[in-house]
Enzyme design. Structure first.
Site, PDB file in Angstrom:
ATOM      1  N   HIS A 306     -10.884  19.924 -20.418  1.00 36.97           N
ATOM      2  CA  HIS A 306     -12.328  19.726 -20.540  1.00 36.97           C
ATOM      3  C   HIS A 306     -12.626  18.239 -20.450  1.00 36.97           C
ATOM      4  O   HIS A 306     -11.850  17.410 -20.957  1.00 36.97           O
ATOM      5  CB  HIS A 306     -12.828  20.254 -21.895  1.00 36.97           C
ATOM      6  CG  HIS A 306     -14.295  20.527 -21.914  1.00 36.97           C
ATOM      7  ND1 HIS A 306     -15.211  19.537 -22.149  1.00 36.97           N
ATOM      8  CD2 HIS A 306     -14.982  21.657 -21.693  1.00 36.97           C
ATOM      9  CE1 HIS A 306     -16.422  20.057 -22.087  1.00 36.97           C
ATOM     10  NE2 HIS A 306     -16.324  21.341 -21.806  1.00 36.97           N
ATOM     11  N   ASP A 363     -13.965  29.109 -21.251  1.00 35.63           N
ATOM     12  CA  ASP A 363     -13.729  30.138 -20.222  1.00 35.63           C
ATOM     13  C   ASP A 363     -12.406  30.851 -20.365  1.00 35.63           C
ATOM     14  O   ASP A 363     -12.158  31.851 -19.681  1.00 35.63           O
ATOM     15  CB  ASP A 363     -13.803  29.480 -18.831  1.00 35.63           C
ATOM     16  CG  ASP A 363     -15.212  28.996 -18.515  1.00 35.63           C
ATOM     17  OD1 ASP A 363     -15.373  27.810 -18.183  1.00 35.63           O
ATOM     18  OD2 ASP A 363     -16.142  29.806 -18.670  1.00 35.63           O
TER      19      ASP A 363
HETATM   20  C1  SDX Z   1     -16.873  24.443 -18.327  1.00 31.16           C
HETATM   21  O1  SDX Z   1     -18.895  20.007 -19.112  1.00 31.16           O
HETATM   22  C2  SDX Z   1     -18.969  21.059 -19.801  1.00 31.16           C
HETATM   23  O2  SDX Z   1     -19.394  21.024 -20.944  1.00 31.16           O
HETATM   24  C3  SDX Z   1     -18.537  22.327 -19.128  1.00 31.16           C
HETATM   25  C4  SDX Z   1     -18.553  23.593 -19.987  1.00 31.16           C
HETATM   26  C5  SDX Z   1     -19.955  23.964 -20.414  1.00 31.16           C
HETATM   27  O3  SDX Z   1     -20.081  24.643 -21.453  1.00 31.16           O
HETATM   28  O4  SDX Z   1     -20.908  23.657 -19.659  1.00 31.16           O
HETATM   29  O5  SDX Z   1     -17.753  23.396 -21.149  1.00 31.16           O
HETATM   30  C6  SDX Z   1     -18.010  24.785 -19.222  1.00 31.16           C
HETATM   31  O6  SDX Z   1     -17.092  24.134 -17.186  1.00 31.16           O
HETATM   32  C7  SDX Z   1     -15.474  24.424 -18.897  1.00 31.16           C
HETATM   33  C8  SDX Z   1     -14.404  23.971 -17.866  1.00 31.16           C
HETATM   34  C9  SDX Z   1     -14.025  25.159 -16.991  1.00 31.16           C
HETATM   35  N1  SDX Z   1     -13.136  24.709 -15.900  1.00 31.16           N
HETATM   36  C10 SDX Z   1     -11.813  25.033 -15.907  1.00 31.16           C
HETATM   37  O7  SDX Z   1     -11.252  25.638 -16.817  1.00 31.16           O
HETATM   38  C11 SDX Z   1     -11.072  24.584 -14.644  1.00 31.16           C
HETATM   39  C12 SDX Z   1      -9.705  23.990 -15.038  1.00 31.16           C
HETATM   40  N2  SDX Z   1      -9.980  22.713 -15.710  1.00 31.16           N
HETATM   41  C13 SDX Z   1      -9.954  21.530 -14.921  1.00 31.16           C
HETATM   42  O8  SDX Z   1     -10.228  21.620 -13.572  1.00 31.16           O
HETATM   43  C14 SDX Z   1     -10.450  20.280 -15.642  1.00 31.16           C
HETATM   44  O9  SDX Z   1      -9.847  20.268 -16.868  1.00 31.16           O
HETATM   45  C15 SDX Z   1     -11.949  20.101 -15.825  1.00 31.16           C
HETATM   46  C16 SDX Z   1     -12.692  20.244 -14.537  1.00 31.16           C
HETATM   47  C17 SDX Z   1     -12.476  21.051 -16.827  1.00 31.16           C
HETATM   48  C18 SDX Z   1     -12.155  18.687 -16.362  1.00 31.16           C
HETATM   49  O10 SDX Z   1     -11.797  17.817 -15.362  1.00 31.16           O
HETATM   50  P1  SDX Z   1     -11.775  16.221 -15.589  1.00 31.16           P
HETATM   51  O11 SDX Z   1     -12.431  15.862 -16.868  1.00 31.16           O
HETATM   52  O12 SDX Z   1     -12.293  15.585 -14.351  1.00 31.16           O
HETATM   53  O13 SDX Z   1     -10.273  15.936 -15.799  1.00 31.16           O
HETATM   54  P2  SDX Z   1      -9.277  15.497 -14.656  1.00 31.16           P
HETATM   55  O14 SDX Z   1      -9.402  16.412 -13.484  1.00 31.16           O
HETATM   56  O15 SDX Z   1      -9.471  14.031 -14.432  1.00 31.16           O
HETATM   57  O16 SDX Z   1      -7.852  15.782 -15.325  1.00 31.16           O
HETATM   58  C19 SDX Z   1      -7.187  14.789 -16.097  1.00 31.16           C
HETATM   59  C20 SDX Z   1      -5.710  15.093 -15.935  1.00 31.16           C
HETATM   60  C21 SDX Z   1      -5.254  15.182 -14.474  1.00 31.16           C
HETATM   61  O17 SDX Z   1      -3.871  14.905 -14.446  1.00 31.16           O
HETATM   62  P3  SDX Z   1      -3.379  13.369 -14.032  1.00 31.16           P
HETATM   63  O18 SDX Z   1      -4.105  13.032 -12.745  1.00 31.16           O
HETATM   64  O19 SDX Z   1      -3.790  12.518 -15.210  1.00 31.16           O
HETATM   65  O20 SDX Z   1      -1.888  13.497 -13.877  1.00 31.16           O
HETATM   66  O21 SDX Z   1      -5.426  16.407 -16.493  1.00 31.16           O
HETATM   67  C22 SDX Z   1      -4.977  17.263 -15.448  1.00 31.16           C
HETATM   68  C23 SDX Z   1      -5.399  16.638 -14.123  1.00 31.16           C
HETATM   69  O22 SDX Z   1      -4.526  17.042 -13.090  1.00 31.16           O
HETATM   70  N3  SDX Z   1      -5.649  18.563 -15.662  1.00 31.16           N
HETATM   71  C24 SDX Z   1      -5.054  19.745 -15.516  1.00 31.16           C
HETATM   72  C25 SDX Z   1      -6.031  20.689 -15.864  1.00 31.16           C
HETATM   73  N4  SDX Z   1      -7.173  20.073 -16.204  1.00 31.16           N
HETATM   74  C26 SDX Z   1      -6.931  18.745 -16.064  1.00 31.16           C
HETATM   75  N5  SDX Z   1      -3.810  20.089 -15.122  1.00 31.16           N
HETATM   76  C27 SDX Z   1      -3.523  21.414 -15.071  1.00 31.16           C
HETATM   77  N6  SDX Z   1      -4.414  22.404 -15.419  1.00 31.16           N
HETATM   78  C28 SDX Z   1      -5.676  22.063 -15.798  1.00 31.16           C
HETATM   79  N7  SDX Z   1      -6.547  23.026 -16.120  1.00 31.16           N
END
Ligand code: SDX
Length: 428
Positions: A306, A363
């Site tokens: 998140h 989710d």
């Molecule tokens: C919702 O904003 C809100 O409040 C949203 C929400 C709401 O109520 O409105 O809470 C609802 O959208 C929840 C999120 C649902 N999405 C997912 O579950 C999709 C999977 N999650 C990710 O795609 C990610 O965690 C996000 C999109 C939720 C957040 O992305 P960020 O903040 O841009 O984080 P990032 O992509 O920069 O990740 C940071 C690191 C990265 O690794 P490095 O580059 O540092 O090596 O964490 C890793 C990412 O690769 N990472 C994950 C991951 N989520 C982040 N690695 C594996 N699996 C994951 N799910």
């Protein structure tokens, strides 16, 4: 965080110092106000994804991501989920205070008596193939409401807020019925809000259908948990579109589009597809944890991570415990729940997830509950939209009434080609 001692921040740029005022929030959050930065220094800030940028001051929802705190208008999410109702939370988010009994009765009555669609809107459904993604249908239908209910003065805006809250669940149910080739089931004034949605979804003309209390209670709680989440992607979209003066329907239609993405509200659907894939592959979740850690593999653990929560999403914890109770009460045993639990345990013990503070989000478990209710996977994000609607409305209304609001128009740092002359095609 220690309390803030100063009321300005000092930026030093090219030998010059700029004093920037601070905005201090209720919980001592600090915002550096850069309103005058460009006019004074010529510089802008750069923050792809706005992870460190506040778009507004808001009094609707407070999140402390480090501590896993979520409050609507100051009320902790756990208390509202346990003691309130979705309709009461809609009133709270939109009006800022919990209603009196008379206010709540009046609000409920309005939502009941505005739940019918204009009969002509049914024609729009006829043009869609059964395979049409329900979120794209919903977004189009909400935009189409502008044709039937044009905007106007504040009294009209308030009535359109009621119309949208009352009709979105009918639009959702009609889209579902159309997709499975069943006749529409009309709203019944004797039903509560959530009961009526489930009735319009699952009733058929050929037999009586009573909505089980356990489903109505579970869905009402899920809608409360999804009702708002401050400046998330879809709420910011609603604010941005509304900042141009666009109608409530146009703004929320855009918000539905933003929510449909798999990184946002679409994740609840992707989680179930991921769990089903693991189940069909024999149930070994460890391979998927490794895939999620592989930076060369685009696979992410859906429902994990998140932008704001660097601790457990409080909503995920409530949904997880409710899933246990509902499946038990329904006598259901969903293998995907066991896989989800094992996935959570494996990830939370793994350094990759620990170092990045990746926890289950709202989710991760919600799809298990929606499945237990008999909702089809493709309707899960529509459920998220129904829950988030009062939040979008509250954010849109706050934006419109905020004197500080200007049309959203971010700047950029241009990194393209420097000026050059046009070359005729024969010289290229
Ligand atoms: C919702 O904003 C809100 O409040 C949203 C929400 C709401 O109520 O409105 O809470 C609802 O959208 C929840 C999120 C649902 N999405 C997912 O579950 C999709 C999977 N999650 C990710 O795609 C990610 O965690 C996000 C999109 C939720 C957040 O992305 P960020 O903040 O841009 O984080 P990032 O992509 O920069 O990740 C940071 C690191 C990265 O690794 P490095 O580059 O540092 O090596 O964490 C890793 C990412 O690769 N990472 C994950 C991951 N989520 C982040 N690695 C594996 N699996 C994951 N799910």
């Amino acid at each position: 965080m220690e309390s803030v001692q100063t009321d300005t921040a000092t930026l030093t740029l090219n030998g010059a110092e700029y004093e920037l005022p601070l905005s201090i929030g209720t919980e001592d959050e600090v915002g550096v106000d850069i309103n005058t930065l460009r006019s004074e220094s010529g510089a802008i800030t750069l923050d792809p994804g706005y992870g460190n940028t506040g778009s507004c001051e808001s009094a609707i929802t407070f999140i402390n991501g480090e501590e896993g705190v979520l409050r609507y208008r100051g009320y902790p999410i756990g208390e509202l989920a346990e003691k309130s109702s979705f309709v009461e939370v809609c009133y709270l988010l939109i009006n800022g205070e919990l209603p009196t009994q008379d206010e709540l009765d009046d609000f409920r009555h309005k939502l009941t008596y505005h739940s019918l669609l204009h009969e002509d809107m049914k024609k729009f459904f006829e043009g869609y193939p059964p395979s049409a993604p329900p979120m794209s249908v919903l977004s189009a239908m909400v935009a189409a409401m502008s044709a039937y209910y044009p905007t106007g003065d504040e009294e009209v805006v308030d009535l359109n807020i009621i119309r949208l809250l009352a009709k979105l669940k009918t639009l959702a149910a009609f889209a579902y019925k159309k997709s499975i080739g069943q006749p529409y089931v009309y709203p019944q004034n004797r039903h509560s809000y959530t009961e009526d949605f489930l009735h319009t979804m699952f009733a058929v003309p050929s037999e009586d259908y009573e909505v089980p209390d356990v489903l109505e209670e579970a869905l009402d709680m899920l809608l409360i948990l999804h009702a708002d989440h401050e400046q998330n992607c879809s709420a910011s979209t609603v604010r941005m579109v509304g900042s141009s003066g666009a109608s409530l329907f146009a703004s929320v239609s855009a918000g539905i589009g933003a929510l449909s993405g798999p990184l946002h509200g679409g994740a609840n659907t992707e989680v179930i597809r991921m769990l089903e894939e693991i189940h069909e592959a024999g149930g070994d979740s460890s391979k998927y944890v490794e895939k999620a850690k592989d930076s060369d593999d685009p696979f992410r653990l859906m429902g994990f991570g998140h932008r704001v929560y660097k601790n457990m999403d409080p909503r995920a914890e409530i949904i997880k415990s409710t899933a246990d109770r509902v499946l038990d009460e329904l006598g259901l045993d969903d293998p995907l729940l066991d896989i989800a639990r094992h996935l959570e345990e494996a990830a939370l013990e793994d350094d990759y997830f620990i170092e990045r503070s990746l926890y289950p989000n709202v989710d991760f478990y919600s799809g298990i509950l929606y499945r237990a209710m008999g909702l089809p996977t493709e309707m899960f994000t529509v459920m998220f939209s129904m829950g988030r609607l009062p939040g979008w409305i509250a954010q849109w209304k706050e934006m419109r009434n905020d004197e500080a609001t200007r049309i959203y128009r971010p700047r950029q740092v241009y990194v393209g080609a420097a000026e050059r002359d046009y070359t005729p095609i024969e010289q290229r």
